[in-house]
Design a protein around this motif. Structure first.
Motif, PDB file in Angstrom:
ATOM      1  N   ALA A   1       1.280  -3.456  -4.292  1.00 30.78           N
ATOM      2  CA  ALA A   1       2.650  -2.958  -4.348  1.00 30.78           C
ATOM      3  C   ALA A   1       3.186  -2.588  -2.972  1.00 30.78           C
ATOM      4  CB  ALA A   1       2.730  -1.748  -5.284  1.00 30.78           C
ATOM      5  N   ALA A   2       2.352  -1.977  -2.154  1.00 30.09           N
ATOM      6  CA  ALA A   2       2.829  -1.468  -0.866  1.00 30.09           C
ATOM      7  C   ALA A   2       2.730  -2.493   0.258  1.00 30.09           C
ATOM      8  CB  ALA A   2       2.055  -0.207  -0.487  1.00 30.09           C
ATOM      9  N   MET A   3       1.660  -3.292   0.260  1.00 34.92           N
ATOM     10  CA  MET A   3       1.425  -4.205   1.375  1.00 34.92           C
ATOM     11  C   MET A   3       1.572  -5.674   1.003  1.00 34.92           C
ATOM     12  SD  MET A   3       1.029  -2.098   3.766  1.00 34.92           S
ATOM     13  CE  MET A   3       0.564  -3.191   5.099  1.00 34.92           C
ATOM     14  N   TRP A   4       1.819  -5.967  -0.298  1.00 38.43           N
ATOM     15  CA  TRP A   4       1.960  -7.347  -0.785  1.00 38.43           C
ATOM     16  C   TRP A   4       0.691  -8.149  -0.517  1.00 38.43           C
ATOM     17  CZ3 TRP A   4       7.450  -8.567   1.576  1.00 38.43           C
ATOM     18  CH2 TRP A   4       8.386  -7.658   1.054  1.00 38.43           C
ATOM     19  N   ALA A   5      -0.457  -7.465  -0.496  1.00 38.11           N
ATOM     20  CA  ALA A   5      -1.744  -8.115  -0.285  1.00 38.11           C
ATOM     21  C   ALA A   5      -2.499  -8.120  -1.607  1.00 38.11           C
ATOM     22  CB  ALA A   5      -2.548  -7.372   0.783  1.00 38.11           C
ATOM     23  N   TRP A   6      -2.644  -9.294  -2.202  1.00 32.29           N
ATOM     24  CA  TRP A   6      -3.118  -9.419  -3.573  1.00 32.29           C
ATOM     25  C   TRP A   6      -4.623  -9.613  -3.653  1.00 32.29           C
ATOM     26  CZ3 TRP A   6      -0.229  -9.854  -8.274  1.00 32.29           C
ATOM     27  CH2 TRP A   6       1.147  -9.641  -8.116  1.00 32.29           C
ATOM     28  N   THR A   7      -5.195  -9.113  -4.765  1.00 29.52           N
ATOM     29  CA  THR A   7      -6.557  -9.420  -5.175  1.00 29.52           C
ATOM     30  C   THR A   7      -6.510  -9.915  -6.614  1.00 29.52           C
ATOM     31  OG1 THR A   7      -7.512  -7.717  -3.747  1.00 29.52           O
ATOM     32  CG2 THR A   7      -8.861  -8.508  -5.586  1.00 29.52           C
TER      33      THR A   7
ATOM     34  N   PHE B   1      -2.175  -3.566 -13.115  1.00 30.35           N
ATOM     35  CA  PHE B   1      -1.107  -2.780 -12.518  1.00 30.35           C
ATOM     36  C   PHE B   1      -1.113  -3.000 -11.008  1.00 30.35           C
ATOM     37  CE2 PHE B   1      -2.049  -0.559 -16.477  1.00 30.35           C
ATOM     38  CZ  PHE B   1      -0.780  -0.413 -17.007  1.00 30.35           C
ATOM     39  N   LEU B   2       0.062  -3.138 -10.436  1.00 22.78           N
ATOM     40  CA  LEU B   2       0.172  -3.316  -8.998  1.00 22.78           C
ATOM     41  C   LEU B   2       0.088  -1.947  -8.325  1.00 22.78           C
ATOM     42  CD1 LEU B   2       2.903  -6.066  -8.702  1.00 22.78           C
ATOM     43  CD2 LEU B   2       0.462  -6.268  -9.155  1.00 22.78           C
ATOM     44  N   ALA B   3      -1.031  -1.689  -7.684  1.00 18.75           N
ATOM     45  CA  ALA B   3      -1.249  -0.396  -7.040  1.00 18.75           C
ATOM     46  C   ALA B   3      -1.079  -0.528  -5.532  1.00 18.75           C
ATOM     47  CB  ALA B   3      -2.621   0.153  -7.423  1.00 18.75           C
ATOM     48  N   GLY B   4      -1.788   0.293  -4.754  1.00 15.71           N
ATOM     49  CA  GLY B   4      -1.517   0.441  -3.333  1.00 15.71           C
ATOM     50  C   GLY B   4      -1.418  -0.840  -2.543  1.00 15.71           C
ATOM     51  N   SER B   5      -2.478  -1.645  -2.490  1.00 13.91           N
ATOM     52  CA  SER B   5      -2.496  -2.827  -1.635  1.00 13.91           C
ATOM     53  C   SER B   5      -1.441  -3.843  -2.046  1.00 13.91           C
ATOM     54  CB  SER B   5      -3.883  -3.474  -1.671  1.00 13.91           C
ATOM     55  OG  SER B   5      -3.919  -4.636  -0.869  1.00 13.91           O
TER      56      SER B   5
END
Length: 384
Positions: free
Chosen positions: A357-363, A351-355
């Motif tokens: 979804a909000a900052m487009w910074a992926w892990t 699920f795309l959570a805070g980082s």
């Protein structure tokens, strides 16, 4: 119905219209068992909704379509009410006749049916975009009409399935339909990019189990493609050729043919992500040769069936066919597939959570090389 047209691989195109004037195009398999005649759509339909409006997000430069008519879309109907099945006396669906492959205008589109100028049955837009320079200009409260087209591509008359469940012959027919619609939509006034895609699975948000995809014809160059154009401008117009050479020399290759290669990209974001790219530069489906289209059909089926072989249940995915914009970057942006899935285990989704979804910074939790090894083994075990 218009005069039939013979396309590549012996596919026959038959164009007509639905009861409310929307375009409907049948693409018959070369070995079709269907008669040449098609039923007339005799339904009485409400007028089409007004074309939606785009609003500019001044912080990002992105245009957001506000399409309220899409709020009441059909949600997971049974086979007896499938809107993509051929019409029956008890199911007044969208397609009057039995078919092999059918493409029609979406009844509640995000873009269109209005165009910058009236053509045929298309209405003329009020306040349409005035070109890419107009859309690039930032400002508070800016709006434009969401001109364009949204089409539904039905891969089969059957109620359930996906592209990967089709035969090689049917897959080849769909590829011919993608190429034909890409050419047709690219020629419309106000269209800047054409995007064929398939959403598969409820986890992705699919509301119809019927095997189908869609084609969006946008009035702008999409934000994702604008990022690609920026990368090309910084690194050189041969960027895609260098990417392909780099990936084909890696351990992330899934399968290769004479004209196409599939690989997990070096910086994959998703737990399951595969790119499929032609060996020569082509901007879109319409530019593919017959040999390239012929090889793509079985190779793409092998890839999709390999994805499904990873687990005991079908894998949700987005199959996104990225094409060059209609008017810019055609010598630099190469047609390619980006297939992504949030599935990270048999019973787990990303699920795309805070980082993200909000900052487009992926892990990414799964190393691309690990994903490639699993996919390569799965693909080797399937047939088409």
């Amino acid at each position: 119905m218009n005069t039939p047209e013979i396309l590549g691989a012996g596919v026959v195109k038959r164009a007509t219209v639905l009861a409310d004037g929307r375009d409907l195009v049948y693409y018959d398999d070369p070995d079709t068992q269907l008669p040449p005649d098609r039923s007339v759509d005799a339904r009485t339909l409400d007028p089409r909704p007004d074309t939606a409006t785009m609003r500019l997000d001044v912080l990002t430069g992105d245009w957001i379509t506000i399409a309220a008519a899409r709020q009441n879309r059909v949600m997971l109907p049974g086979a007896d009410a499938d809107p993509l099945a051929p019409q029956t006396p008890t199911n007044p669906s969208e397609i009057p006749s039995r078919y092999d492959v059918a493409v029609f205008e979406n009844r509640s589109p995000s873009f269109g049916p209005a165009l910058p100028q009236a053509i045929g049955t298309a209405p003329e837009a009020i306040d349409p975009p005035q070109g890419l320079d107009d859309l690039d200009r930032l400002g508070l409260g800016r709006t434009r009409t969401s001109v364009g087209r949204c089409e539904v591509v039905c891969f089969s008359p059957e109620h359930a399935g996906s592209f990967g469940t089709q035969s090689v012959t049917r897959a080849r027919t769909v590829i011919e339909a993608w190429a034909d619609r890409t050419s047709a939509l690219s020629s419309l006034l106000g269209i800047e990019q054409v995007f064929p895609f398939e959403n598969r699975g409820e986890a992705i948000g699919v509301t119809l189990p019927h095997p189908h995809g869609q084609i969006y014809a946008y009035p702008y160059v999409t934000p994702r493609t604008r990022r690609v154009l920026d990368a090309v401008a910084q690194t050189g117009p041969d960027l895609f050729a260098r990417i392909l050479e780099f990936e084909r020399a890696s351990e992330r290759v899934i399968l290769e043919g004479s004209h196409w290669s599939a690989f997990v990209p070096f910086a994959a974001r998703w737990p399951l992500e595969v790119h499929l790219m032609p060996h020569r530069h082509v901007p879109d489906f319409a530019a593919l040769t017959g040999d390239e289209r012929d090889e793509l059909a079985p190779l793409y089926l092998r890839l999709l069936r390999g994805v499904d072989a990873l687990y005991e249940t079908p894998t949700p995915y987005i199959a996104a066919w990225h094409q060059a914009p209609v008017h810019v970057g055609r010598d630099a942006v190469r047609l390619h597939l980006q297939l992504t899935s949030p599935r990270r285990a048999a019973d787990k989704l990303k699920f795309l959570a805070g980082s993200e979804a909000a900052m487009w910074a992926w892990t990414a939790e799964i190393p691309p090389e690990t994903s490639a090894a699993r996919l390569r083994e799965a693909v080797e075990g399937v047939t088409v």
